[in-house]
Design an enzyme around this catalytic site. Structure first.
Site, PDB file in Angstrom:
ATOM      1  N   GLN A  27       0.839  -1.194   0.000  1.00 44.26           N
ATOM      2  CA  GLN A  27       0.000   0.000   0.000  1.00 44.26           C
ATOM      3  C   GLN A  27       0.877   1.246   0.000  1.00 44.26           C
ATOM      4  OE1 GLN A  27      -3.384   0.173  -0.122  1.00 44.26           O
ATOM      5  NE2 GLN A  27      -3.344   2.381  -0.125  1.00 44.26           N
ATOM      6  N   CYS A  28       0.594   2.162  -0.911  1.00 41.92           N
ATOM      7  CA  CYS A  28       1.224   3.474  -0.855  1.00 41.92           C
ATOM      8  C   CYS A  28       0.174   4.448  -0.324  1.00 41.92           C
ATOM      9  CB  CYS A  28       1.776   3.892  -2.221  1.00 41.92           C
ATOM     10  SG  CYS A  28       0.540   4.144  -3.498  1.00 41.92           S
ATOM     11  N   ARG A  29       0.442   5.719  -0.365  1.00 43.99           N
ATOM     12  CA  ARG A  29      -0.471   6.692   0.232  1.00 43.99           C
ATOM     13  C   ARG A  29      -1.896   6.560  -0.285  1.00 43.99           C
ATOM     14  NH1 ARG A  29       1.213  12.758   1.046  1.00 43.99           N
ATOM     15  NH2 ARG A  29       2.003  11.859   2.943  1.00 43.99           N
ATOM     16  N   SER A  30      -2.092   6.582  -1.601  1.00 43.08           N
ATOM     17  CA  SER A  30      -3.448   6.480  -2.136  1.00 43.08           C
ATOM     18  C   SER A  30      -3.763   5.096  -2.689  1.00 43.08           C
ATOM     19  CB  SER A  30      -3.664   7.520  -3.242  1.00 43.08           C
ATOM     20  OG  SER A  30      -2.854   7.220  -4.356  1.00 43.08           O
ATOM     21  N   GLY A  31      -2.739   4.273  -2.870  1.00 41.54           N
ATOM     22  CA  GLY A  31      -2.962   2.921  -3.364  1.00 41.54           C
ATOM     23  C   GLY A  31      -3.204   2.833  -4.859  1.00 41.54           C
TER      24      GLY A  31
END
Length: 97
Positions: A27-31
């Site tokens: 997962q990154c910040r916004s995905g």
């Protein structure tokens, strides 16, 4: 939207290789961008997806993912069949974070 640094891409692929049972959370910040781009690299490496196939699959699974710079990044990472991509060279030295 940005692309993952080379170090992050290599660390992710190594984590996938070493994950017990093959399960990895990502997962990154916004995905939508970096995490999907990393998933695309994995699809290209493990399942021999072309960049376009990986992008299409990711967009079906998560609409709006892999846009612009990230799309070009995956296309740049695609190599002809039988050749090894930069993220899987056995003698590739990982850059510092």
């Amino acid at each position: 939207m940005s692309t993952p640094p080379a170090y992050t891409a290599v660390q992710f692929l190594l984590a996938c290789d070493e994950a017990p049972g093959g399960a990895v959370a990502l997962q990154c910040r916004s995905g939508l961008g970096r995490s999907a781009t990393l998933a695309g690299l994995w699809l290209m490496r493990e399942h021999r997806f072309s960049a376009r196939e990986a992008i299409a699959w990711l967009r079906v699974m998560k609409p709006g993912s892999v846009l612009g710079e990230q799309q070009h990044y995956l296309e740049d990472m695609q190599v002809p069949p039988g050749r090894c991509a930069p993220f899987c060279w056995s003698d590739w030295i990982m850059p510092s974070p």
